[in-house]
Design a protein around this motif. Sequence first.
Motif, PDB file in Angstrom:
ATOM      1  N   ARG A 158      63.940  -5.949  13.468  1.00  0.00           N
ATOM      2  CA  ARG A 158      64.387  -7.340  13.362  1.00  0.00           C
ATOM      3  C   ARG A 158      63.205  -8.308  13.372  1.00  0.00           C
ATOM      4  O   ARG A 158      63.222  -9.334  12.711  1.00  0.00           O
ATOM      5  CB  ARG A 158      65.334  -7.654  14.526  1.00  0.00           C
ATOM      6  CG  ARG A 158      65.970  -9.010  14.484  1.00  0.00           C
ATOM      7  CD  ARG A 158      66.676  -9.285  15.819  1.00  0.00           C
ATOM      8  NE  ARG A 158      66.804 -10.701  16.006  1.00  0.00           N
ATOM      9  CZ  ARG A 158      65.834 -11.519  16.406  1.00  0.00           C
ATOM     10  NH1 ARG A 158      64.649 -11.062  16.666  1.00  0.00           N
ATOM     11  NH2 ARG A 158      66.054 -12.813  16.539  1.00  0.00           N
ATOM     12  N   GLU A 159      62.167  -7.969  14.107  1.00  0.00           N
ATOM     13  CA  GLU A 159      61.022  -8.859  14.260  1.00  0.00           C
ATOM     14  C   GLU A 159      59.960  -8.689  13.181  1.00  0.00           C
ATOM     15  O   GLU A 159      59.094  -9.543  13.034  1.00  0.00           O
ATOM     16  CB  GLU A 159      60.388  -8.642  15.639  1.00  0.00           C
ATOM     17  CG  GLU A 159      61.293  -9.078  16.767  1.00  0.00           C
ATOM     18  CD  GLU A 159      60.772  -8.688  18.133  1.00  0.00           C
ATOM     19  OE1 GLU A 159      59.634  -8.172  18.240  1.00  0.00           O
ATOM     20  OE2 GLU A 159      61.523  -8.880  19.105  1.00  0.00           O
ATOM     21  N   ASN A 164      62.331 -10.455   9.570  1.00  0.00           N
ATOM     22  CA  ASN A 164      62.687 -11.535  10.477  1.00  0.00           C
ATOM     23  C   ASN A 164      63.278 -12.732   9.727  1.00  0.00           C
ATOM     24  O   ASN A 164      64.129 -13.442  10.255  1.00  0.00           O
ATOM     25  CB  ASN A 164      61.501 -11.945  11.347  1.00  0.00           C
ATOM     26  CG  ASN A 164      60.326 -12.475  10.556  1.00  0.00           C
ATOM     27  OD1 ASN A 164      60.251 -12.326   9.336  1.00  0.00           O
ATOM     28  ND2 ASN A 164      59.392 -13.072  11.256  1.00  0.00           N
ATOM     29  N   ASN A 168      66.945 -13.938  10.740  1.00  0.00           N
ATOM     30  CA  ASN A 168      67.196 -15.314  11.177  1.00  0.00           C
ATOM     31  C   ASN A 168      68.201 -16.023  10.278  1.00  0.00           C
ATOM     32  O   ASN A 168      69.025 -16.799  10.758  1.00  0.00           O
ATOM     33  CB  ASN A 168      65.885 -16.102  11.251  1.00  0.00           C
ATOM     34  CG  ASN A 168      65.002 -15.625  12.382  1.00  0.00           C
ATOM     35  OD1 ASN A 168      65.481 -15.072  13.371  1.00  0.00           O
ATOM     36  ND2 ASN A 168      63.705 -15.807  12.240  1.00  0.00           N
ATOM     37  N   GLU A 174      68.420 -11.007  18.914  1.00  0.00           N
ATOM     38  CA  GLU A 174      67.686  -9.976  19.642  1.00  0.00           C
ATOM     39  C   GLU A 174      68.644  -9.269  20.603  1.00  0.00           C
ATOM     40  O   GLU A 174      69.457  -9.901  21.272  1.00  0.00           O
ATOM     41  CB  GLU A 174      66.538 -10.605  20.432  1.00  0.00           C
ATOM     42  CG  GLU A 174      65.711  -9.596  21.182  1.00  0.00           C
ATOM     43  CD  GLU A 174      64.546 -10.223  21.928  1.00  0.00           C
ATOM     44  OE1 GLU A 174      63.755  -9.462  22.495  1.00  0.00           O
ATOM     45  OE2 GLU A 174      64.428 -11.465  21.951  1.00  0.00           O
TER      46      GLU A 174
END
Length: 194
Positions: A158-159, A164, A168, A174
């Motif tokens: 995800r990061e 990301n 988003n 998270e």
Amino acid sequence: MSLFFWAMLILAIVYGINAYNGLISLRNQFKNAFAQIDVQLQRRYELIPNLVEAVKAYLSHEKDTLTQVINARNQAITVEQMAAKNSDNQYAINQLGEAEGVLNQALGRLMAISEAYPDIKANSTIQNLMEELKSTENRVSFARQAFNDAVMIYNTEREKFPNNLVANMTGFQEATLLKISHSEAKEPVRISFK
């Protein structure tokens, strides 16, 4: 518009779709890992009243300890049911960690008291229940580890850039690791009949 622009746009769309689908897959993996914790916690919650009932005859003067175990179990069940419905909710997972910590402390006190009584150690029903509880504690630990591993993989993906951006834009939050809040409760319940 140039062919290069269209090629880049199509490539970005394909990447966005792949990133989105990958995040969905990883989110479902950590939700499944939580479901495995749920199964083991339910087994644990079912064993505790049987153990308390079996020990109750021997520990009639330790009613406070028995009451604390049952109250902690009931609170843990309530919180666990909330977390099971929202395994991607940070607050729910943190509350479960706290409730499990309180339950582990109460069980630890019960085990410590139980070891002081030879009649309890000799009772085969109690021995069997404690062995089942010990086995379940190990299963809960392994399920917790698998959940936390799945959460870590999901959060890492995800990061990453450009995942990301997709995360988003599409609302991927998270995920929270399941941590036991009481330091002495991080260890599984130790049961010994030495």
